[in-house]
Design a protein around this motif. Structure first.
Motif, PDB file in Angstrom:
ATOM      1  N   GLU A 147      54.189 -17.745 -21.284  1.00 24.96           N
ATOM      2  CA  GLU A 147      54.811 -16.441 -21.505  1.00 24.96           C
ATOM      3  C   GLU A 147      56.293 -16.452 -21.154  1.00 24.96           C
ATOM      4  OE1 GLU A 147      51.188 -13.235 -20.836  1.00 24.96           O
ATOM      5  OE2 GLU A 147      52.330 -13.929 -19.081  1.00 24.96           O
ATOM      6  N   GLU A 148      56.679 -17.169 -20.083  1.00 20.17           N
ATOM      7  CA  GLU A 148      58.085 -17.193 -19.670  1.00 20.17           C
ATOM      8  C   GLU A 148      58.997 -17.815 -20.711  1.00 20.17           C
ATOM      9  OE1 GLU A 148      55.549 -18.082 -17.942  1.00 20.17           O
ATOM     10  OE2 GLU A 148      55.625 -17.305 -15.888  1.00 20.17           O
ATOM     11  N   ASN A 149      58.463 -18.672 -21.577  1.00 20.45           N
ATOM     12  CA  ASN A 149      59.270 -19.356 -22.594  1.00 20.45           C
ATOM     13  C   ASN A 149      59.169 -18.716 -23.971  1.00 20.45           C
ATOM     14  OD1 ASN A 149      57.938 -22.036 -20.868  1.00 20.45           O
ATOM     15  ND2 ASN A 149      60.151 -21.720 -20.897  1.00 20.45           N
ATOM     16  N   ALA A 150      58.398 -17.642 -24.097  1.00 19.81           N
ATOM     17  CA  ALA A 150      58.082 -17.107 -25.421  1.00 19.81           C
ATOM     18  C   ALA A 150      59.313 -16.570 -26.137  1.00 19.81           C
ATOM     19  CB  ALA A 150      57.013 -16.031 -25.304  1.00 19.81           C
ATOM     20  N   LYS A 151      60.136 -15.755 -25.458  1.00 18.22           N
ATOM     21  CA  LYS A 151      61.305 -15.179 -26.121  1.00 18.22           C
ATOM     22  C   LYS A 151      62.289 -16.259 -26.558  1.00 18.22           C
ATOM     23  CE  LYS A 151      61.389 -10.531 -24.143  1.00 18.22           C
ATOM     24  NZ  LYS A 151      62.186  -9.548 -23.367  1.00 18.22           N
ATOM     25  N   GLU A 152      62.402 -17.284 -25.738  1.00 16.39           N
ATOM     26  CA  GLU A 152      63.303 -18.390 -26.069  1.00 16.39           C
ATOM     27  C   GLU A 152      62.883 -19.069 -27.364  1.00 16.39           C
ATOM     28  OE1 GLU A 152      64.148 -22.773 -24.162  1.00 16.39           O
ATOM     29  OE2 GLU A 152      63.789 -21.095 -22.800  1.00 16.39           O
ATOM     30  N   ALA A 153      61.594 -19.318 -27.524  1.00 20.26           N
ATOM     31  CA  ALA A 153      61.111 -19.987 -28.732  1.00 20.26           C
ATOM     32  C   ALA A 153      61.096 -19.055 -29.934  1.00 20.26           C
ATOM     33  CB  ALA A 153      59.715 -20.545 -28.488  1.00 20.26           C
ATOM     34  N   ALA A 154      60.908 -17.756 -29.691  1.00 18.32           N
ATOM     35  CA  ALA A 154      60.763 -16.799 -30.793  1.00 18.32           C
ATOM     36  C   ALA A 154      62.069 -16.540 -31.531  1.00 18.32           C
ATOM     37  CB  ALA A 154      60.186 -15.491 -30.274  1.00 18.32           C
ATOM     38  N   VAL A 155      63.212 -16.974 -31.000  1.00 15.22           N
ATOM     39  CA  VAL A 155      64.467 -16.786 -31.733  1.00 15.22           C
ATOM     40  C   VAL A 155      64.523 -17.692 -32.957  1.00 15.22           C
ATOM     41  CG1 VAL A 155      65.703 -16.100 -29.649  1.00 15.22           C
ATOM     42  CG2 VAL A 155      65.751 -18.492 -30.367  1.00 15.22           C
ATOM     43  N   VAL A 156      63.627 -18.669 -33.030  1.00 18.78           N
ATOM     44  CA  VAL A 156      63.567 -19.576 -34.187  1.00 18.78           C
ATOM     45  C   VAL A 156      62.714 -18.923 -35.262  1.00 18.78           C
ATOM     46  CG1 VAL A 156      62.915 -21.870 -34.991  1.00 18.78           C
ATOM     47  CG2 VAL A 156      63.816 -21.571 -32.678  1.00 18.78           C
ATOM     48  N   SER A 157      63.287 -18.736 -36.415  1.00 15.39           N
ATOM     49  CA  SER A 157      62.552 -18.103 -37.517  1.00 15.39           C
ATOM     50  C   SER A 157      61.678 -19.130 -38.232  1.00 15.39           C
ATOM     51  CB  SER A 157      63.534 -17.480 -38.514  1.00 15.39           C
ATOM     52  OG  SER A 157      64.398 -18.472 -39.048  1.00 15.39           O
ATOM     53  N   GLY A 158      60.659 -18.633 -38.920  1.00 14.83           N
ATOM     54  CA  GLY A 158      59.812 -19.502 -39.732  1.00 14.83           C
ATOM     55  C   GLY A 158      58.594 -20.054 -39.018  1.00 14.83           C
ATOM     56  N   ILE A 159      58.370 -19.696 -37.758  1.00 16.38           N
ATOM     57  CA  ILE A 159      57.180 -20.128 -37.039  1.00 16.38           C
ATOM     58  C   ILE A 159      56.565 -18.920 -36.328  1.00 16.38           C
ATOM     59  CG2 ILE A 159      57.962 -22.502 -36.660  1.00 16.38           C
ATOM     60  CD1 ILE A 159      58.729 -21.682 -33.816  1.00 16.38           C
TER      61      ILE A 159
END
Length: 521
Positions: A147-159
């Motif tokens: 959960e702590e890393n979710a926003k960081e990864a979610a800035v990448v579109s297409g996944i």
């Protein structure tokens, strides 16, 4: 039974796929202890220790740990794996091989990373953003991570990014993704984050006096030039340098994404998931060369990379070890740093503005009108000699920062001092001129001009040429210093909105080379 899951390992600021294969022996051999686990594929100590974390997490989440011999292979087998981010995918692989997952024999449609606690909770990992970018490039639809890393990864579109809190929720999520109504992934508006989270707690309005130093910092920011502040203790050198990032242009999304990748690998990303402010890094003068440029068995980014797209401030410059200062040459020239180790060689971005500060002499009061300097000429020469000529050549602007007078300190806030916002607006206009000039090139500021570009964009008239020739002869300037004077002249002209460089611009740029060779002789 053989079961496969997908994970990733971060090397530098990029990630590579790791195929995790879990095999349960059909029967337990006579010489194998109950529930023995073997991990192969060049795991480091943290990966080998994951056996006990995973065993406890599986049992504490009310799942059955297999009694057969379990072999786990991390492929490719010839690349070293390190860190605890493989805990969660290995645990899912063991549960899949044990029949606790709905999937038949693999989870090749999703990528999974996460460290497990003994009670099954999923802890944060480093490098979530490079891993998300890898998933998009590899056409992997789903990414499961803490959960702590979710926003960081979610800035990448297409996944599709799915945060999980513990092992049990990860198992349930795997089943839900195959259902007719899969859960909604986490959605983050990167543009909104970039537009609303840039807040600075300092402002140039707070600095009294030092008009010439503020002007030099504005020029440095407008052209991304390196700058050296020289003055007695307490004159405001550090105060000025800390406000340099507030007048630099805002980050574009691509630049913010690259900067976030570096900070993600170092574990320094914030809760917003995207680094939106230009960094200001100020390492102590006792830092090692590995701490400055990066290092480690598997190289990690150092201060020069953490300052990418921002400011690297070296206070008390002569107090740094000579060897530490000399390693700055490559990143200052190439805007990247390459670290070679026995295991691998990695390159990190290092496009930063170098801001440095130093006293005039060991006591700091050489040429001060109110304090007596007790340093001998030899002591002063040794002090300045700690900074090599090649490094000084790579600093475009040298500016004196004298002690602030009482009337300036005691003046009211209505004194004519531009705020950071006003200065920044002028800097942005100058940068826009440069972007138009360098359209189609791979540079974005005057400081990065190549010799070919200098000849094309920094032409001067005969009067300016004679002035520059006289200055080079008098100060003993190098060819590199000549180029940097022309670059600074071009930036001064851009701030004034002038297409041509005139003698006034060149004269001011020459005045910013005060430390060259003859300053204290």
């Amino acid at each position: 039974m053989l079961y496969r899951t997908l994970s990733a390992a971060v090397y530098g600021i990029d990630a590579d796929l790791v195929d995790i294969e879990v095999d349960l022996a059909a029967t337990r051999g006579d010489g194998d202890p109950v529930g023995s686990v073997t991990i192969v594929g060049l795991p480091d100590a943290a990966v080998r220790e994951s056996r006990e974390r995973i065993r406890a997490a599986i049992q504490n989440c009310s799942y059955r740990f297999p009694l057969q011999k379990t072999t786990i292979n991390l492929a490719p087998a010839d690349v070293r794996k390190e860190g605890a981010s493989f805990d969660l995918p290995i645990a899912l692989g063991i549960l899949g091989a044990n029949g606790d997952l709905a999937e038949a024999n693999n989870l090749n449609h999703l990528l999974c990373v996460g460290e497990l606690s003994l009670d099954g909770r999923v802890r944060a990992i480093k490098g979530a953003l490079p891993i998300a970018i890898l998933a998009r490039e590899a056409s992997i639809r789903h990414v499961i991570l803490p959960e702590e890393n979710a926003k960081e990864a979610a800035v990448v579109s297409g996944i599709n990014v799915y945060p999980v809190a513990d092992l049990r929720s990860a198992v349930n999520l795997v089943a839900d993704l195959r259902s007719d109504h899969p859960p909604a992934p986490l959605v983050v508006d990167a543009a909104e984050i970039l537009a609303h989270t840039e807040h600075y707690s300092v402002d140039f309005k707070e600095v009294r006096g030092q008009v010439s130093a503020k002007r030099a910092l504005e020029i440095a920011s407008a052209g991304a030039h390196n700058i050296l502040l020289i003055g007695p203790p307490g004159s405001g050198k550090t105060m000025l340098a800390k406000r340099l990032a507030t007048i630099m242009p805002p980050l574009e999304f691509d630049a913010a994404l690259e900067l976030t990748k570096i900070h993600s690998v170092a574990g320094l990303t914030g809760r917003s998931g995207l680094v939106t402010e230009r960094p200001f890094r100020s390492p102590h003068h006792t830092i090692s060369d590995a701490g400055l440029i990066g290092g480690g068995t598997v190289p990690r980014p150092g201060e020069v990379s953490l300052a990418h797209q921002g400011v690297l401030f070296l206070d008390e410059l002569p107090e740094f070890d000579r060897s530490v200062l000399e390693v700055l040459r490559q990143p200052l020239e190439d805007q990247q740093v390459t670290i070679s180790r026995a295991a691998m060689s990695l390159t990190f971005p290092a496009s930063f503005m170098l801001a440095a500060a130093m006293n005039c002499c060991p006591c700091g009061f050489w040429n001060d009108p109110t304090r007596e300097c007790r340093c001998s000429p030899l002591q002063i020469q040794r002090y300045v000699g700690r900074i090599s000529g090649p490094l000084l050549d790579r600093i475009d602007i040298h500016i004196d920062v004298p002690a602030v007078k009482f009337r300036e300190l005691a003046g009211d806030d209505s004194s004519e001092t531009d705020s950071s916002a006003i200065i920044r607006s002028r800097v942005i206009k100058a940068r826009q001129r440069q972007l138009r000039r360098f359209k189609g090139e791979r540079i974005f500021a005057n400081a990065a001009m190549t010799p070919r570009m200098i000849r094309a964009h920094c032409q001067i008239d005969s009067q300016s040429e004679r002035m520059l020739e006289s200055a080079m002869t008098r100060l003993g300037l190098s060819a590199r210093a000549y180029d940097r004077i022309l670059k600074v002249s071009r930036t001064i002209a851009d701030l004034e909105g002038s297409d041509k460089i005139n003698s006034t611009h060149v004269s001011e740029a020459v005045g910013y080379r005060s430390l060259d060779r003859t300053y204290w002789t």
